[in-house]
Design a protein around this motif. Structure first.
Motif, PDB file in Angstrom:
ATOM      1  N   HIS A  25       1.579  -3.122   4.576  1.00  0.00           N
ATOM      2  CA  HIS A  25       0.327  -2.359   4.611  1.00  0.00           C
ATOM      3  C   HIS A  25       0.515  -0.946   4.075  1.00  0.00           C
ATOM      4  O   HIS A  25      -0.331  -0.439   3.340  1.00  0.00           O
ATOM      5  CB  HIS A  25      -0.250  -2.321   6.027  1.00  0.00           C
ATOM      6  N   ASN A  26       1.628  -0.309   4.451  1.00  0.00           N
ATOM      7  CA  ASN A  26       1.910   1.052   3.976  1.00  0.00           C
ATOM      8  C   ASN A  26       2.035   1.115   2.466  1.00  0.00           C
ATOM      9  O   ASN A  26       1.707   2.133   1.855  1.00  0.00           O
ATOM     10  CB  ASN A  26       3.187   1.603   4.619  1.00  0.00           C
ATOM     11  N   GLN A  27       2.515   0.032   1.865  1.00  0.00           N
ATOM     12  CA  GLN A  27       2.670  -0.010   0.411  1.00  0.00           C
ATOM     13  C   GLN A  27       1.434  -0.587  -0.279  1.00  0.00           C
ATOM     14  O   GLN A  27       1.403  -0.699  -1.498  1.00  0.00           O
ATOM     15  CB  GLN A  27       3.924  -0.800   0.028  1.00  0.00           C
ATOM     16  N   GLY A  28       0.425  -0.959   0.507  1.00  0.00           N
ATOM     17  CA  GLY A  28      -0.816  -1.480  -0.048  1.00  0.00           C
ATOM     18  C   GLY A  28      -0.657  -2.826  -0.742  1.00  0.00           C
ATOM     19  O   GLY A  28      -1.326  -3.098  -1.741  1.00  0.00           O
ATOM     20  N   ILE A  29       0.210  -3.665  -0.207  1.00  0.00           N
ATOM     21  CA  ILE A  29       0.482  -4.966  -0.819  1.00  0.00           C
ATOM     22  C   ILE A  29      -0.096  -6.063   0.074  1.00  0.00           C
ATOM     23  O   ILE A  29       0.158  -6.091   1.279  1.00  0.00           O
ATOM     24  CB  ILE A  29       2.005  -5.194  -0.976  1.00  0.00           C
ATOM     25  N   THR A  30      -0.844  -6.971  -0.521  1.00  0.00           N
ATOM     26  CA  THR A  30      -1.363  -8.096   0.250  1.00  0.00           C
ATOM     27  C   THR A  30      -0.236  -9.060   0.587  1.00  0.00           C
ATOM     28  O   THR A  30       0.806  -9.060  -0.065  1.00  0.00           O
ATOM     29  CB  THR A  30      -2.444  -8.874  -0.529  1.00  0.00           C
ATOM     30  N   GLN A  31      -0.498  -9.879   1.564  1.00  0.00           N
ATOM     31  CA  GLN A  31       0.490 -10.878   1.967  1.00  0.00           C
ATOM     32  C   GLN A  31       0.773 -11.835   0.802  1.00  0.00           C
ATOM     33  O   GLN A  31       1.933 -12.161   0.528  1.00  0.00           O
ATOM     34  CB  GLN A  31      -0.055 -11.638   3.175  1.00  0.00           C
ATOM     35  N   SER A  32      -0.266 -12.262   0.122  1.00  0.00           N
ATOM     36  CA  SER A  32      -0.086 -13.181  -1.013  1.00  0.00           C
ATOM     37  C   SER A  32       0.733 -12.550  -2.123  1.00  0.00           C
ATOM     38  O   SER A  32       1.634 -13.183  -2.685  1.00  0.00           O
ATOM     39  CB  SER A  32      -1.440 -13.614  -1.571  1.00  0.00           C
ATOM     40  N   LEU A  59      15.560 -12.664   5.082  1.00  0.00           N
ATOM     41  CA  LEU A  59      15.374 -11.260   5.454  1.00  0.00           C
ATOM     42  C   LEU A  59      15.845 -10.341   4.326  1.00  0.00           C
ATOM     43  O   LEU A  59      15.221  -9.316   4.056  1.00  0.00           O
ATOM     44  CB  LEU A  59      16.104 -10.940   6.760  1.00  0.00           C
ATOM     45  N   THR A  60      16.904 -10.716   3.651  1.00  0.00           N
ATOM     46  CA  THR A  60      17.394  -9.930   2.516  1.00  0.00           C
ATOM     47  C   THR A  60      16.343  -9.874   1.413  1.00  0.00           C
ATOM     48  O   THR A  60      16.083  -8.803   0.855  1.00  0.00           O
ATOM     49  CB  THR A  60      18.712 -10.518   1.970  1.00  0.00           C
ATOM     50  N   LYS A  61      15.716 -11.009   1.103  1.00  0.00           N
ATOM     51  CA  LYS A  61      14.634 -11.031   0.110  1.00  0.00           C
ATOM     52  C   LYS A  61      13.521 -10.066   0.493  1.00  0.00           C
ATOM     53  O   LYS A  61      12.989  -9.343  -0.346  1.00  0.00           O
ATOM     54  CB  LYS A  61      14.013 -12.435   0.014  1.00  0.00           C
ATOM     55  N   ILE A  62      13.162 -10.092   1.764  1.00  0.00           N
ATOM     56  CA  ILE A  62      12.064  -9.248   2.254  1.00  0.00           C
ATOM     57  C   ILE A  62      12.427  -7.774   2.147  1.00  0.00           C
ATOM     58  O   ILE A  62      11.669  -6.973   1.607  1.00  0.00           O
ATOM     59  CB  ILE A  62      11.705  -9.632   3.707  1.00  0.00           C
ATOM     60  N   VAL A  63      13.598  -7.411   2.659  1.00  0.00           N
ATOM     61  CA  VAL A  63      14.030  -6.005   2.643  1.00  0.00           C
ATOM     62  C   VAL A  63      14.141  -5.501   1.204  1.00  0.00           C
ATOM     63  O   VAL A  63      13.640  -4.422   0.871  1.00  0.00           O
ATOM     64  CB  VAL A  63      15.356  -5.836   3.417  1.00  0.00           C
ATOM     65  N   GLU A  64      14.774  -6.294   0.346  1.00  0.00           N
ATOM     66  CA  GLU A  64      14.896  -5.890  -1.059  1.00  0.00           C
ATOM     67  C   GLU A  64      13.543  -5.824  -1.741  1.00  0.00           C
ATOM     68  O   GLU A  64      13.335  -5.000  -2.634  1.00  0.00           O
ATOM     69  CB  GLU A  64      15.828  -6.846  -1.803  1.00  0.00           C
ATOM     70  N   GLY A  65      12.612  -6.666  -1.326  1.00  0.00           N
ATOM     71  CA  GLY A  65      11.260  -6.633  -1.872  1.00  0.00           C
ATOM     72  C   GLY A  65      10.556  -5.314  -1.613  1.00  0.00           C
ATOM     73  O   GLY A  65       9.722  -4.870  -2.407  1.00  0.00           O
ATOM     74  N   PHE A  66      10.900  -4.676  -0.506  1.00  0.00           N
ATOM     75  CA  PHE A  66      10.342  -3.366  -0.194  1.00  0.00           C
ATOM     76  C   PHE A  66      11.112  -2.226  -0.873  1.00  0.00           C
ATOM     77  O   PHE A  66      10.690  -1.076  -0.831  1.00  0.00           O
ATOM     78  CB  PHE A  66      10.321  -3.118   1.317  1.00  0.00           C
TER      79      PHE A  66
END
Length: 72
Positions: free
Chosen positions: A19-26, A54-61
């Protein structure tokens, strides 16, 4: 702390960062190559997931694990 408490906290952290980055879930799911419903389950604390996910998620941010867990 129970496992479900940890999953819930991680899920809420993912949702807040998204939400802070303004990115939708999709959009975020597409960015990190995860199924949207799988990501939704993680955000709601309803899904077990591994370190690779979790690594994918963290790196995605674009942050480190330290930054991800710093506000928890």
């Amino acid at each position: 702390m129970e496992k479900t408490d940890i999953r819930n906290k991680i899920g809420l952290r993912i949702k807040a960062l998204r939400h802070n980055q303004g990115i939708t879930q999709s959009r975020f799911a597409t960015m990190i190559n995860l199924n949207r419903s799988y990501l939704a389950d993680i955000e709601m604390g309803n899904r077990n997931f591994g370190v690779d996910t979790l690594t994918k998620i963290v790196e995605g941010f674009g942050i480190t694990f330290e930054e991800f867990f710093s506000d928890m």
